[in-house]
Design a protein around this motif. Structure first.
Motif, PDB file in Angstrom:
ATOM      1  N   GLY A 299       0.801  -1.205   0.000  1.00  0.00           N
ATOM      2  CA  GLY A 299       0.000   0.000   0.000  1.00  0.00           C
ATOM      3  C   GLY A 299       0.842   1.267   0.000  1.00  0.00           C
ATOM      4  N   TYR A 300       0.415   2.238   0.787  1.00  0.00           N
ATOM      5  CA  TYR A 300       1.084   3.534   0.795  1.00  0.00           C
ATOM      6  C   TYR A 300       2.403   3.525   1.561  1.00  0.00           C
ATOM      7  N   SER A 301       2.727   2.435   2.239  1.00  0.00           N
ATOM      8  CA  SER A 301       4.069   2.348   2.820  1.00  0.00           C
ATOM      9  C   SER A 301       5.109   2.167   1.712  1.00  0.00           C
ATOM     10  N   ARG A 302       4.624   1.890   0.483  1.00  0.00           N
ATOM     11  CA  ARG A 302       5.508   1.791  -0.697  1.00  0.00           C
ATOM     12  C   ARG A 302       5.453   3.064  -1.540  1.00  0.00           C
ATOM     13  N   PHE A 303       4.785   4.088  -1.062  1.00  0.00           N
ATOM     14  CA  PHE A 303       4.591   5.280  -1.893  1.00  0.00           C
ATOM     15  C   PHE A 303       5.938   5.862  -2.314  1.00  0.00           C
ATOM     16  N   GLY A 304       6.054   6.124  -3.612  1.00  0.00           N
ATOM     17  CA  GLY A 304       7.309   6.607  -4.170  1.00  0.00           C
ATOM     18  C   GLY A 304       8.167   5.506  -4.748  1.00  0.00           C
ATOM     19  N   ARG A 305       7.817   4.249  -4.465  1.00  0.00           N
ATOM     20  CA  ARG A 305       8.540   3.114  -5.031  1.00  0.00           C
ATOM     21  C   ARG A 305       7.738   2.525  -6.195  1.00  0.00           C
ATOM     22  N   GLU A 306       8.388   1.669  -6.942  1.00  0.00           N
ATOM     23  CA  GLU A 306       7.713   1.011  -8.058  1.00  0.00           C
ATOM     24  C   GLU A 306       6.524   0.212  -7.551  1.00  0.00           C
ATOM     25  N   GLY A 307       5.385   0.381  -8.202  1.00  0.00           N
ATOM     26  CA  GLY A 307       4.192  -0.354  -7.812  1.00  0.00           C
ATOM     27  C   GLY A 307       3.384   0.321  -6.714  1.00  0.00           C
ATOM     28  N   SER A 308       3.750   1.545  -6.327  1.00  0.00           N
ATOM     29  CA  SER A 308       3.014   2.220  -5.260  1.00  0.00           C
ATOM     30  C   SER A 308       1.662   2.702  -5.782  1.00  0.00           C
ATOM     31  N   PRO A 309       0.666   2.845  -4.896  1.00  0.00           N
ATOM     32  CA  PRO A 309      -0.650   3.314  -5.339  1.00  0.00           C
ATOM     33  C   PRO A 309      -0.634   4.791  -5.712  1.00  0.00           C
ATOM     34  N   PHE A 310      -1.658   5.221  -6.436  1.00  0.00           N
ATOM     35  CA  PHE A 310      -1.809   6.621  -6.809  1.00  0.00           C
ATOM     36  C   PHE A 310      -2.212   7.446  -5.585  1.00  0.00           C
ATOM     37  N   PRO A 311      -1.936   8.763  -5.599  1.00  0.00           N
ATOM     38  CA  PRO A 311      -2.352   9.602  -4.464  1.00  0.00           C
ATOM     39  C   PRO A 311      -3.856   9.605  -4.252  1.00  0.00           C
ATOM     40  N   SER A 312      -4.603   9.456  -5.333  1.00  0.00           N
ATOM     41  CA  SER A 312      -6.055   9.380  -5.226  1.00  0.00           C
ATOM     42  C   SER A 312      -6.542   8.302  -6.187  1.00  0.00           C
ATOM     43  N   GLY A 313      -7.774   7.896  -6.001  1.00  0.00           N
ATOM     44  CA  GLY A 313      -8.325   6.872  -6.890  1.00  0.00           C
ATOM     45  C   GLY A 313      -7.915   5.468  -6.527  1.00  0.00           C
ATOM     46  N   SER A 314      -7.166   5.305  -5.444  1.00  0.00           N
ATOM     47  CA  SER A 314      -6.776   3.965  -5.010  1.00  0.00           C
ATOM     48  C   SER A 314      -7.933   3.311  -4.276  1.00  0.00           C
ATOM     49  N   CYS A 315      -8.065   2.008  -4.441  1.00  0.00           N
ATOM     50  CA  CYS A 315      -9.130   1.290  -3.735  1.00  0.00           C
ATOM     51  C   CYS A 315      -8.973   1.393  -2.226  1.00  0.00           C
ATOM     52  N   HIS A 316      -7.741   1.597  -1.744  1.00  0.00           N
ATOM     53  CA  HIS A 316      -7.534   1.706  -0.297  1.00  0.00           C
ATOM     54  C   HIS A 316      -8.270   2.904   0.294  1.00  0.00           C
ATOM     55  N   LYS A 317      -8.432   3.952  -0.508  1.00  0.00           N
ATOM     56  CA  LYS A 317      -9.100   5.159  -0.012  1.00  0.00           C
ATOM     57  C   LYS A 317     -10.611   4.974   0.123  1.00  0.00           C
ATOM     58  N   ALA A 318     -11.143   3.863  -0.413  1.00  0.00           N
ATOM     59  CA  ALA A 318     -12.590   3.648  -0.414  1.00  0.00           C
ATOM     60  C   ALA A 318     -13.088   2.953   0.853  1.00  0.00           C
ATOM     61  N   TYR A 319     -12.175   2.479   1.716  1.00  0.00           N
ATOM     62  CA  TYR A 319     -12.611   1.699   2.874  1.00  0.00           C
ATOM     63  C   TYR A 319     -13.371   2.564   3.879  1.00  0.00           C
ATOM     64  N   THR A 320     -14.525   2.076   4.294  1.00  0.00           N
ATOM     65  CA  THR A 320     -15.222   2.710   5.411  1.00  0.00           C
ATOM     66  C   THR A 320     -14.504   2.393   6.708  1.00  0.00           C
ATOM     67  N   PHE A 321     -14.129   1.119   6.851  1.00  0.00           N
ATOM     68  CA  PHE A 321     -13.348   0.674   8.003  1.00  0.00           C
ATOM     69  C   PHE A 321     -12.292  -0.317   7.527  1.00  0.00           C
ATOM     70  N   ALA A 322     -11.179  -0.349   8.255  1.00  0.00           N
ATOM     71  CA  ALA A 322     -10.175  -1.395   8.084  1.00  0.00           C
ATOM     72  C   ALA A 322      -9.972  -2.037   9.444  1.00  0.00           C
ATOM     73  N   LEU A 323      -9.947  -3.357   9.468  1.00  0.00           N
ATOM     74  CA  LEU A 323      -9.846  -4.084  10.729  1.00  0.00           C
ATOM     75  C   LEU A 323      -8.427  -4.573  10.954  1.00  0.00           C
ATOM     76  N   THR A 324      -7.985  -4.524  12.186  1.00  0.00           N
ATOM     77  CA  THR A 324      -6.650  -4.993  12.533  1.00  0.00           C
ATOM     78  C   THR A 324      -6.708  -5.834  13.800  1.00  0.00           C
ATOM     79  N   GLY A 325      -5.639  -6.594  14.016  1.00  0.00           N
ATOM     80  CA  GLY A 325      -5.654  -7.567  15.099  1.00  0.00           C
ATOM     81  C   GLY A 325      -5.396  -7.012  16.479  1.00  0.00           C
ATOM     82  N   ALA A 326      -4.738  -5.853  16.571  1.00  0.00           N
ATOM     83  CA  ALA A 326      -4.372  -5.315  17.872  1.00  0.00           C
ATOM     84  C   ALA A 326      -4.201  -3.810  17.771  1.00  0.00           C
ATOM     85  N   PRO A 327      -4.383  -3.074  18.869  1.00  0.00           N
ATOM     86  CA  PRO A 327      -4.201  -1.616  18.846  1.00  0.00           C
ATOM     87  C   PRO A 327      -2.810  -1.202  18.387  1.00  0.00           C
ATOM     88  N   GLU A 328      -1.794  -2.031  18.667  1.00  0.00           N
ATOM     89  CA  GLU A 328      -0.427  -1.698  18.280  1.00  0.00           C
ATOM     90  C   GLU A 328      -0.248  -1.629  16.767  1.00  0.00           C
TER      91      GLU A 328
END
Length: 557
Positions: A299-328
């Motif tokens: 995802g955007y941790s690759r921004f600026g590298r080959e294969g990084s997502p666009f600043p806008s229009g990325s599917c990642h920006k469409a999420y209402t919520f993202a779930l993770t396993g722990a607060p950390e």
């Protein structure tokens, strides 16, 4: 001139002095007096003839010593009196009729971001951008890449162009065809999503990477059925392998139709279709993600590298919520998806529900050893690395980094060495027949989490599979033979050496020594498990269902 990768030249330093870019080159041998250094275009299909000979740009030497060479490039007059043209350039040595790509050592390459420069002009509406990256020129060798681009202010940066510009007639036709397909998808979704009433009772479980429901999606789906919520919600599934594959028009119609009809959509991985249109405001898109916590950048941790997502229009920006396993993990997902932390809910990983249920473990173990009785009574070492390469199409692993003979001798009568390669890797390990009684290829086994139950020791690298395994509080070794290369080319969002919950081995000898001496640094694993699973209760699916679908108004029994 012929290309050769056996080059003794290495970049030992880069500095800027205003518009002057200064290089220092070190050689393993004496530099012949006739040696010259040039910048050559990295585009083999469209070489830029910016100088007198095949796109080569001579760099004037300022000082020559026995094994060192210094030169200064005036960026304002790099090609005659002109700047470098738009493109990427590799530094090469012309030596004895050969063209040798100049390498760079890993420690020096880590400074590549320090060398980037942006020169603004034209009332800050334009800029000349010089940046650096590295690529693997051959095994165990990196070369430096200089990117030189003239850019201007893009007032419409929020509008993503999904189809690249084309210059050939065939390319323009394809560009028009793809543009037309995307327009039709958008129109179809817009019309269909507004024709179907939204009553908040349609739930879609969707994956674009597999043709079956699995992992977190399956656990949430099955738990809804167990709780009888299929009588309250209309549950459907859309599973297909579309990432990296061409799909038929019918497949697209069915998938987009399912999306348009849904109130809640659960996805588990990258799904580019959600970048093609803006979801209806009443529809909620929930990213449950398929992995826990790994090291490789996505995802955007690759921004600026080959294969990084666009600043806008990325599917990642469409999420209402993202779930993770722990607060950390909230800051990790905040970076990966490029969304606000309030949209990231640390509700736990659904696929770890009842992961520690002893009846479940005993039942699986019994069935496993019935199927593979020769493994019973042995200690199991599971080798499960991630892939190398840019993605699914070119995924690979360097099996030469495994000495099967030495592994076989170590196993003796005590251990069995199971190999579980990443699903993207199509080439299987070629295990000699004489070693197969102690080294087994389990790459086709569908669920790695099940294999964890019979695993005494996990060996991985940059994969996230250690996250789930740590819950069992068993040792993990990290075999990172290409750590410096991987961190510099593929990218990681944090240092493997400093953050791995187990011993990091950068060579095969170190790995075998750790196995032979049982030096696992298991304290790191136990600390990691305590910090990330201190509140684990095995009911993540219920929390997700209650908070997302039931607004927290109901609890499970």
């Amino acid at each position: 001139m012929k290309w050769t990768n056996s080059c003794p030249f290495t970049v030992s330093g880069i500095t800027w002095e205003r518009i002057f870019l200064k290089f220092k080159i070190h050689s393993e041998t004496d530099i012949p007096s006739e040696t010259a250094f040039v910048l050559m275009s990295l585009d083999p299909e469209n070489p830029k003839r910016v100088s007198v000979e095949k796109g080569q740009i001579p760099l004037s030497p300022r000082e020559q010593k026995l094994r060192e060479w210094s030169f200064c490039l005036n960026m304002a007059a790099a090609n005659g009196r002109s700047f470098l043209d738009n493109g990427q350039w590799r530094l090469c040595a012309l030596n004895g009729g050969q063209i040798c790509p100049v390498s760079i050592d890993c420690e020096e390459a880590r400074r590549q971001d320090e060398w980037a420069r942006i020169f603004k002009y034209g009332k800050n509406k334009y800029a000349y951008n010089v940046s650096f990256s590295v690529q693997e020129v051959c095994p165990n060798r990196l070369e430096l890449v200089l990117s030189s681009f003239f850019v201007r202010v893009n007032p419409k940066w929020r509008k993503r162009k999904y189809v690249q510009e084309a210059v050939t007639l065939k390319g323009k036709f394809r560009r028009f065809y793809l543009w037309l397909v995307i327009v039709m998808i958008r129109c179809y979704y817009f019309a269909f999503s507004r024709l179907i009433p939204k009553h908040g009772d349609r739930v879609l479980f969707m994956t674009e990477t597999k043709d079956y429901l699995w992992g977190n999606l399956k656990y949430i789906h099955d738990r809804m059925i167990e709780r009888g919520l299929n009588r309250r919600f209309k549950i459907s599934c859309a599973c297909r392998k579309s990432v990296g594959h061409q799909k038929s028009a019918l497949s697209w119609i069915k998938t987009v139709g399912s999306i348009a009809a849904s109130d809640f959509i659960f996805i588990d991985d990258y799904a580019p279709v959600f970048g093609f249109f803006k979801l209806y405001k009443k529809t909620k898109l929930i990213q449950v993600w398929h992995a826990g916590e790994g090291f490789k950048s996505v995802g955007y941790s690759r921004f600026g590298r080959e294969g990084s997502p666009f600043p806008s229009g990325s599917c990642h920006k469409a999420y209402t919520f993202a779930l993770t396993g722990a607060p950390e993990l909230v800051p990790v997902y905040e970076e990966v998806f490029g969304i606000e932390k309030d949209a990231i809910l640390p509700l736990g990983m659904a696929r770890l529900d009842h992961f520690l249920d002893q009846e479940k473990i005993d039942a699986f173990t019994s069935e496993f050893y019935k199927k593979w009785p020769d493994l019973k009574g042995k200690k199991i070492i599971l080798f499960a690395p991630t892939f190398r390469g840019a993605g699914q199409k070119d995924a690979w692993y360097d099996y030469s980094r495994l000495d099967f003979s030495r592994i076989y001798d170590f196993c003796g009568d005590e251990y069995i060495f199971l190999i579980k390669m990443h699903p993207f890797i199509t080439e299987r390990p070629d295990i000699p027949k004489i070693f197969r009684t102690r080294i087994c290829d389990f790459s086709d086994y569908p669920d790695i989490n099940e294999l964890f139950y019979i695993t005494d020791l996990l060996i991985t690298d940059y994969s996230s599979n250690y996250y789930e395994f740590a819950l069992l509080k068993r040792p993990v070794l990290f075999y990172t033979y290409d750590r410096a290369f991987y961190e510099l080319t593929r990218g990681v969002h944090r240092s493997v050496k400093d953050n791995a919950p187990g011993k990091v081995c950068d060579t095969f000898d170190q790995l075998m020594t750790a196995l032979e001496t049982k030096d696992y640094e298991i304290d790191k694993t136990l600390t990691f498990a305590r910090e990330h699973f201190g509140n684990y209760d095995g009911h993540a699916s219920d929390r997700i269902i209650n908070q997302i679908l039931l607004d927290g108004s109901e609890t499970h029994e």
